[in-house]
Structures are given as structure tokens and as C-alpha cells.
Scaffold this motif. Sequence first.
Motif, short mmCIF file in Angstrom:
data_model
loop_
_atom_site.label_atom_id
_atom_site.label_comp_id
_atom_site.label_asym_id
_atom_site.label_seq_id
_atom_site.Cartn_x
_atom_site.Cartn_y
_atom_site.Cartn_z
N GLU A 1 0.85 -1.19 0.00
CA GLU A 1 0.00 0.00 0.00
C GLU A 1 0.89 1.24 0.00
O GLU A 1 1.34 1.70 1.05
N ASN A 2 1.13 1.78 -1.17
CA ASN A 2 1.96 2.97 -1.31
C ASN A 2 1.37 3.87 -2.38
O ASN A 2 0.36 3.53 -3.02
N TYR A 3 2.03 4.99 -2.60
CA TYR A 3 1.50 5.98 -3.53
C TYR A 3 1.43 5.45 -4.95
O TYR A 3 0.43 5.65 -5.66
N LYS A 4 2.49 4.76 -5.41
CA LYS A 4 2.51 4.27 -6.79
C LYS A 4 1.40 3.24 -7.03
O LYS A 4 0.77 3.22 -8.09
N SER A 5 1.16 2.37 -6.05
CA SER A 5 0.11 1.36 -6.20
C SER A 5 -1.27 2.00 -6.29
O SER A 5 -2.08 1.64 -7.15
N PHE B 254 -6.08 3.84 -9.26
CA PHE B 254 -7.06 4.88 -9.61
C PHE B 254 -7.07 5.15 -11.11
O PHE B 254 -8.13 5.48 -11.67
N HIS B 255 -5.95 5.02 -11.77
CA HIS B 255 -5.93 5.18 -13.23
C HIS B 255 -6.76 4.09 -13.90
O HIS B 255 -7.46 4.35 -14.89
N LYS B 256 -6.68 2.86 -13.40
CA LYS B 256 -7.50 1.78 -13.93
C LYS B 256 -8.98 2.04 -13.64
O LYS B 256 -9.85 1.78 -14.48
N LEU B 257 -9.27 2.55 -12.45
CA LEU B 257 -10.66 2.85 -12.09
C LEU B 257 -11.22 3.98 -12.95
O LEU B 257 -12.42 4.03 -13.24
N SER C 133 -1.27 7.88 1.22
CA SER C 133 -1.11 7.51 -0.18
C SER C 133 -2.44 7.53 -0.93
O SER C 133 -2.48 7.82 -2.14
N ILE C 134 -3.55 7.26 -0.24
CA ILE C 134 -4.87 7.34 -0.88
C ILE C 134 -5.19 8.78 -1.22
O ILE C 134 -5.63 9.10 -2.34
N TYR C 135 -4.98 9.68 -0.27
CA TYR C 135 -5.24 11.10 -0.52
C TYR C 135 -4.38 11.63 -1.66
O TYR C 135 -4.85 12.37 -2.53
N SER D 137 -5.86 13.00 -5.29
CA SER D 137 -5.63 14.39 -5.68
C SER D 137 -5.03 14.50 -7.08
O SER D 137 -5.23 15.50 -7.77
N LYS D 138 -4.33 13.46 -7.53
CA LYS D 138 -3.71 13.49 -8.86
C LYS D 138 -4.63 12.91 -9.93
O LYS D 138 -4.72 13.46 -11.03
#
Length: 372
Positions: free
Chosen positions: A43-47, A52-55, A74-76, A80-81
Motif C-alpha cells: 500500500e503505497n502511492y505508486k500502487s 485509480f488510473h484503472k478505475l 497515499s490514498i489522498y 488528488s492526482k
Amino acid sequence: MRKVVVVDATHLRGKYAGCLLTASAQDENYQIFPLAFAIVDGENYKSWEWFFHKLLSFLPDNDSVVFVSDRHASIYQGLSKVYPLAGNCACIIHLKRNIKTLFKERQLGYLVSKAARAFRMGEFYTTLTEIRSINQRCADYLVDIGLQNRTRSHFLGDRLNIITSNLAESWNSVLRDAREYPVIPLVEFIRKKLVSWFTSRRDVVKDVDAGLTPKVNSLLAASFEICGGYDVRKLDNDEYEVQDLKGASFVVSLTDRSCSCFEFQKLSIPCSHAIAAVLKANVKVEGLVGDVYTIEYAEHVLPPVELNTSNQLADDIAAISLHPPVTRRPPGRPRKKRFFSRGEVKMKKTHIRYCSRCKGNGHNRATCKQAV
């Protein structure tokens, strides 16, 4: 589908460890509707950004989408991106647990939850005053961390009834044993679970003629029982003043589908005051329920296609050489039970003592009147 998505991560207990990222919503009958899941190294920012890109491919970014999660940084950062227009809310349960850890007064957890669930700002500030009278530092802490994303009354989007991440917690509980499986059996377990869920849910709603789900019908029936004895006065066309049994007055607009208690517009389901106005106006209540609660179920989940050779795969996939993730297996036997979250405590089991007649000799312990 209500565009309120709960995202969460849970650790896998297999040989190669990793995390399972999930995104879930609620269907029109208040049941879990898994939207997406992914197995990642951690569970990190890159994951989360990749997830989210897939979603984003089927859940577009706009101001009508709301995400509910814990306070993981990392979720926030990923939201945001990838979803800059969407709303983001914190789970009330996690906030309550954090309050219990920081401040030791028992009643603060209840009051914080009550304040966060309030529909009107007046109710929120009344409860905040109670919190301030018990612990000034706790009230200051709630204001400092921000109220817009942590309270129902201050949030500007359509959060509806989803104010916690219990959807994700329930989904994780379903996958509790399967989290020990290798990747392919884990994915197949999830697919079979979705097939059984969707099939049983179609069987439940296929004979419903009212157009509303059984859960919504039960909520409307409960509001019908509550509104008995309400005093209703007509103010204007489709606008009514409703006085409840406690003497409080509310203004209901059937045209705008709103009530001054804010429950009607927040949940898109008529509150008890709106039900009383509906009875006065002699109109159908089904027409005032939001469109997201009408019955229209998803298609079935197909099994994976069996591929004999890599020639049947897409070129960009066939060229990939997959290897196990580089992880170090921790020492000792894998844990079967999870660690408790911060502020979460284990409930003690209550043991009941019975009389000498209740020692398994066919005597009914549940109905024994001599139980101690």
C-alpha cells in the motif's frame, strides 16, 4: 449506482505477501457492489495511483463522484492526482477510534460520531458545544483537522447514507480465508463469489413490481409509522409545514424534493416529514425517491477464457515475462487474525453460569429459569 466509492487495502497472507486494493459501492438495495480489485506489492502511492488510473477507465472524474476511505496518506495523494474533481471523505469510524486514543473520556467517542452524522449544522454545533464542555482540546482538534470531509452537515457533495468504510471492511471479511491463496485462486474465489451474489440478488428483485428495492420500501414503511400524529399545514403549491410530536416545525417542498431537516435531500429518500406532506397532498411517494434506488441489476460475470497458446493473447501481454514479486517472507507462522486498528479494543466474551441441571443432559439451557 450511487457514485459513492469506498476504497481500502488489506494485507495478503500468502507466500509472496502483498496487498489487495478494493473499490466498492452500494447497489440500489444497500448491498455491497464490488467495482474493482487489484493485487499489488504494498500500500503505497505508486500502487494507489495505478489503481485509480484503472478505475478512471469506467468511473470518470467529476464533482458527482465521492470517495470514502481511511486517512492513509497515499490514498489522498493518489486521489488528488487522478481524481481532482471528486470529493473525498474520511471514515467516521476511524475518526471515532482516533478520538478515543487521543482523549480518554468515554463519552467523547459517542458525541464525535453523533456530530459527524448530523444532517443539519445546528445539530452539529449543538453537539460540538457538548464536546467542548467535556474536553476543550477535543473540540479544537475536530475544528483544526477540518469539518468538510469529516462531517455530513458540512460536506458539499452527495455522500448519501455512506459515511463509513464498513463496505470495504465487510468485503475484507468475506475474503478473510481466501487471502491466504495464491494469486490465481484468489481471483477465481472473488469471481465465483460475485457470480453467486449477483444471481441471488436478481432472484430477489425480479418479482418486485413497485420499481423500488425491498430495502428502500422498508425505510419508507418505517417513515410512514413515525409520521403518525404529525400536524401538516399547506403553505403554497407543493410546499408544506410539518410539525412533529416534539413541537419542532419543518418546511417540506415536494417540487424541490427537500426538507429543512436536510435528511430528504441528503439521502434522496423522503423523510418522515416529507411522508406526512405526501399524505396531505395525496400523491405517490415512489415518485419522490431518487433514481439511484430503482431496480436495474448488472449483467452476469463470465468465467475466464481458456487460452492454449500465447498467440491468442494480445501482443503487449504475450511479450511480458512474469516473475514472482521480490518479497521477503517474514519469520514464523503466518497470522490468522488481524491486528486491531488504533483505538480498537477486543470485546470480552461474557460467560453464563447455569445450574446443575444444564450440563448437557438434554436440558434446554436457553429456556432454563434456574440459570445463574
